[in-house]
Design a protein around this motif. Structure first.
Motif, PDB file in Angstrom:
ATOM      1  N   MET A 279      -2.440  71.822  45.035  1.00 53.56           N
ATOM      2  CA  MET A 279      -2.557  72.799  43.957  1.00 53.56           C
ATOM      3  C   MET A 279      -1.222  72.935  43.237  1.00 53.56           C
ATOM      4  O   MET A 279      -0.157  72.837  43.850  1.00 53.56           O
ATOM      5  N   LYS A 280      -1.263  73.188  41.923  1.00 52.33           N
ATOM      6  CA  LYS A 280      -0.060  73.360  41.134  1.00 52.33           C
ATOM      7  C   LYS A 280       0.143  74.849  40.816  1.00 52.33           C
ATOM      8  O   LYS A 280      -0.835  75.599  40.718  1.00 52.33           O
ATOM      9  N   PRO A 281       1.385  75.273  40.622  1.00 58.84           N
ATOM     10  CA  PRO A 281       1.623  76.676  40.253  1.00 58.84           C
ATOM     11  C   PRO A 281       0.861  77.085  39.002  1.00 58.84           C
ATOM     12  O   PRO A 281       0.421  78.225  38.877  1.00 58.84           O
ATOM     13  N   THR A 282       0.694  76.158  38.047  1.00 54.65           N
ATOM     14  CA  THR A 282      -0.004  76.470  36.808  1.00 54.65           C
ATOM     15  C   THR A 282      -1.496  76.696  37.030  1.00 54.65           C
ATOM     16  O   THR A 282      -2.200  77.137  36.107  1.00 54.65           O
ATOM     17  N   GLU A 283      -1.994  76.411  38.222  1.00 56.41           N
ATOM     18  CA  GLU A 283      -3.415  76.612  38.523  1.00 56.41           C
ATOM     19  C   GLU A 283      -3.687  77.987  39.133  1.00 56.41           C
ATOM     20  O   GLU A 283      -4.837  78.317  39.417  1.00 56.41           O
ATOM     21  N   ILE A 284      -2.642  78.783  39.339  1.00 63.36           N
ATOM     22  CA  ILE A 284      -2.851  80.153  39.815  1.00 63.36           C
ATOM     23  C   ILE A 284      -3.441  80.959  38.657  1.00 63.36           C
ATOM     24  O   ILE A 284      -2.845  81.051  37.595  1.00 63.36           O
ATOM     25  N   PRO A 285      -4.620  81.551  38.835  1.00 62.71           N
ATOM     26  CA  PRO A 285      -5.229  82.316  37.737  1.00 62.71           C
ATOM     27  C   PRO A 285      -4.404  83.562  37.418  1.00 62.71           C
ATOM     28  O   PRO A 285      -3.833  84.181  38.312  1.00 62.71           O
ATOM     29  N   LEU A 286      -4.345  83.910  36.152  1.00 66.25           N
ATOM     30  CA  LEU A 286      -3.666  85.138  35.757  1.00 66.25           C
ATOM     31  C   LEU A 286      -4.544  86.323  36.143  1.00 66.25           C
ATOM     32  O   LEU A 286      -5.750  86.321  35.900  1.00 66.25           O
ATOM     33  N   GLY A 287      -3.934  87.337  36.756  1.00 67.18           N
ATOM     34  CA  GLY A 287      -4.699  88.482  37.235  1.00 67.18           C
ATOM     35  C   GLY A 287      -5.240  88.271  38.637  1.00 67.18           C
ATOM     36  O   GLY A 287      -6.191  88.944  39.040  1.00 67.18           O
ATOM     37  N   GLN A 288      -4.620  87.359  39.393  1.00 65.31           N
ATOM     38  CA  GLN A 288      -5.058  87.051  40.757  1.00 65.31           C
ATOM     39  C   GLN A 288      -4.512  88.076  41.748  1.00 65.31           C
ATOM     40  O   GLN A 288      -3.300  88.250  41.878  1.00 65.31           O
ATOM     41  N   ALA A 289      -5.404  88.755  42.457  1.00 65.47           N
ATOM     42  CA  ALA A 289      -4.980  89.662  43.526  1.00 65.47           C
ATOM     43  C   ALA A 289      -4.412  88.832  44.675  1.00 65.47           C
ATOM     44  O   ALA A 289      -4.736  87.649  44.821  1.00 65.47           O
ATOM     45  N   PRO A 290      -3.544  89.402  45.522  1.00 62.70           N
ATOM     46  CA  PRO A 290      -2.968  88.645  46.629  1.00 62.70           C
ATOM     47  C   PRO A 290      -4.047  88.024  47.509  1.00 62.70           C
ATOM     48  O   PRO A 290      -4.993  88.686  47.942  1.00 62.70           O
ATOM     49  N   THR A 291      -3.912  86.729  47.765  1.00 60.09           N
ATOM     50  CA  THR A 291      -4.861  85.988  48.583  1.00 60.09           C
ATOM     51  C   THR A 291      -4.189  84.706  49.041  1.00 60.09           C
ATOM     52  O   THR A 291      -3.041  84.426  48.680  1.00 60.09           O
ATOM     53  N   PHE A 292      -4.899  83.912  49.838  1.00 57.41           N
ATOM     54  CA  PHE A 292      -4.409  82.582  50.206  1.00 57.41           C
ATOM     55  C   PHE A 292      -5.118  81.547  49.347  1.00 57.41           C
ATOM     56  O   PHE A 292      -6.340  81.599  49.175  1.00 57.41           O
ATOM     57  N   ALA A 293      -4.352  80.622  48.790  1.00 57.29           N
ATOM     58  CA  ALA A 293      -4.912  79.595  47.921  1.00 57.29           C
ATOM     59  C   ALA A 293      -5.740  78.605  48.731  1.00 57.29           C
ATOM     60  O   ALA A 293      -5.548  78.438  49.941  1.00 57.29           O
ATOM     61  N   ALA A 294      -6.660  77.932  48.051  1.00 58.61           N
ATOM     62  CA  ALA A 294      -7.497  76.932  48.710  1.00 58.61           C
ATOM     63  C   ALA A 294      -6.672  75.733  49.161  1.00 58.61           C
ATOM     64  O   ALA A 294      -6.998  75.072  50.151  1.00 58.61           O
ATOM     65  N   GLU A 295      -5.581  75.459  48.439  1.00 53.12           N
ATOM     66  CA  GLU A 295      -4.677  74.365  48.779  1.00 53.12           C
ATOM     67  C   GLU A 295      -3.244  74.876  48.757  1.00 53.12           C
ATOM     68  O   GLU A 295      -2.936  75.860  48.072  1.00 53.12           O
ATOM     69  N   THR A 296      -2.370  74.216  49.484  1.00 53.25           N
ATOM     70  CA  THR A 296      -0.969  74.627  49.488  1.00 53.25           C
ATOM     71  C   THR A 296      -0.287  74.211  48.185  1.00 53.25           C
ATOM     72  O   THR A 296      -0.718  73.280  47.505  1.00 53.25           O
ATOM     73  N   ILE A 297       0.793  74.912  47.862  1.00 49.19           N
ATOM     74  CA  ILE A 297       1.573  74.638  46.660  1.00 49.19           C
ATOM     75  C   ILE A 297       2.971  74.193  47.078  1.00 49.19           C
ATOM     76  O   ILE A 297       3.616  74.855  47.893  1.00 49.19           O
ATOM     77  N   PRO A 298       3.473  73.080  46.553  1.00 44.08           N
ATOM     78  CA  PRO A 298       4.830  72.633  46.887  1.00 44.08           C
ATOM     79  C   PRO A 298       5.871  73.655  46.445  1.00 44.08           C
ATOM     80  O   PRO A 298       5.698  74.337  45.429  1.00 44.08           O
ATOM     81  N   THR A 299       6.961  73.753  47.201  1.00 44.02           N
ATOM     82  CA  THR A 299       8.062  74.635  46.846  1.00 44.02           C
ATOM     83  C   THR A 299       9.338  73.808  46.683  1.00 44.02           C
ATOM     84  O   THR A 299       9.402  72.667  47.145  1.00 44.02           O
ATOM     85  N   PRO A 300      10.374  74.361  46.033  1.00 44.41           N
ATOM     86  CA  PRO A 300      11.575  73.576  45.720  1.00 44.41           C
ATOM     87  C   PRO A 300      12.258  72.927  46.920  1.00 44.41           C
ATOM     88  O   PRO A 300      12.680  71.776  46.856  1.00 44.41           O
ATOM     89  N   THR A 301      12.390  73.673  48.028  1.00 39.96           N
ATOM     90  CA  THR A 301      13.118  73.148  49.183  1.00 39.96           C
ATOM     91  C   THR A 301      12.256  72.274  50.077  1.00 39.96           C
ATOM     92  O   THR A 301      12.670  71.191  50.494  1.00 39.96           O
ATOM     93  N   TYR A 302      11.046  72.728  50.367  1.00 34.84           N
ATOM     94  CA  TYR A 302      10.212  72.045  51.348  1.00 34.84           C
ATOM     95  C   TYR A 302       9.254  71.027  50.757  1.00 34.84           C
ATOM     96  O   TYR A 302       8.687  70.214  51.486  1.00 34.84           O
ATOM     97  N   GLY A 303       9.040  71.074  49.453  1.00 30.44           N
ATOM     98  CA  GLY A 303       8.153  70.112  48.830  1.00 30.44           C
ATOM     99  C   GLY A 303       6.697  70.343  49.204  1.00 30.44           C
ATOM    100  O   GLY A 303       6.290  71.460  49.511  1.00 30.44           O
TER     101      GLY A 303
END
Length: 227
Positions: free
Chosen positions: A1-25
């Motif tokens: 999953m990409k950060p741009t795929e996070i819907p606007l207005g999303q309440a806190p939840t766990f995404a269906a797929e993980t998202i890469p981060t700067p340090t850990y990829g």
């Protein structure tokens, strides 16, 4: 999953797929996400987060943040001008690039009990958000990221917070935190509810504080009525 795929207005939840981060990829066990709109410029929102002295006023989930190792002096060179103008002169309590700090996290916000989470700022930068699509929209933003100190094998995480200009004087706020390690699965299984509640409090508190600052700034800059 990409950060741009996070819907606007999303309440806190766990995404269906993980998202890469700067340090850990890429990779990891799970990613917690949320997003909202804030009627305040990106720099105003980020200034609230970076100044640990403000946390008691808006952070019910994390009412205390302490910088143990301030960022190096060179970190000031990396701060965008619009953001630097809103930060206090005393930089010792700021979450700038390279700063090491801890949060006192109240998993039960109504309890005096807390636990310390030790973190380090890994990113503080301007960026351009490419939303793709036929119109190929590109929006300017500012992001901050921090990770757990020491990269423990059992659970480590990196949290990214992005504030993207909305073209109307406010911003879109996106948050994602990806968990790694042998026991990272336990975060989602055993503390998902508490984490979601805490992130909701964080989001609401930040939004309220940033919008109040933006409104106060607009009021002070408004021209005086003619006598």
């Amino acid at each position: 999953m990409k950060p741009t795929e996070i819907p606007l207005g999303q309440a806190p939840t766990f995404a269906a797929e993980t998202i890469p981060t700067p340090t850990y990829g890429p990779g990891g066990s799970s990613t917690a996400i949320f997003s909202t709109t804030i009627a305040a410029p990106p720099a105003t929102c980020l200034a609230v987060i970076l100044d640990t002295s403000t946390y008691p006023s808006w952070g019910k989930w994390i009412p205390c943040a302490v910088v143990e190792t301030p960022a190096p002096a060179s970190a000031l060179d990396e701060v965008p001008a619009a953001l630097a103008a809103q930060l206090p002169a005393d930089r010792s309590g700021l979450l700038l690039l390279g700063a090491k700090f801890y949060f006192e996290v109240h998993m039960d916000p109504d309890s005096a009990s807390s636990r310390k989470t030790y973190l380090e700022v890994t990113r503080l930068e301007e960026f351009v958000r490419d939303e793709g699509g036929k119109e190929k929209k590109k929006k300017k933003g500012i992001r901050v990221a921090w990770k757990t100190q020491g990269d423990p094998w059992h659970v480590r995480a990196e949290r990214v917070q992005e504030f993207v200009e909305d073209g109307k004087g406010g911003c879109e706020y996106y948050n994602y935190e990806t968990f790694h390690g042998m026991l990272a699965w336990a975060v989602r299984r055993f503390v998902a509810g508490q984490l979601g509640n805490g992130l909701q409090l964080w989001m609401e508190g930040l939004k309220k504080e940033a919008e109040a600052r933006a409104a106060a700034a607009a009021s002070s800059n408004a021209p005086s009525a003619a006598a």
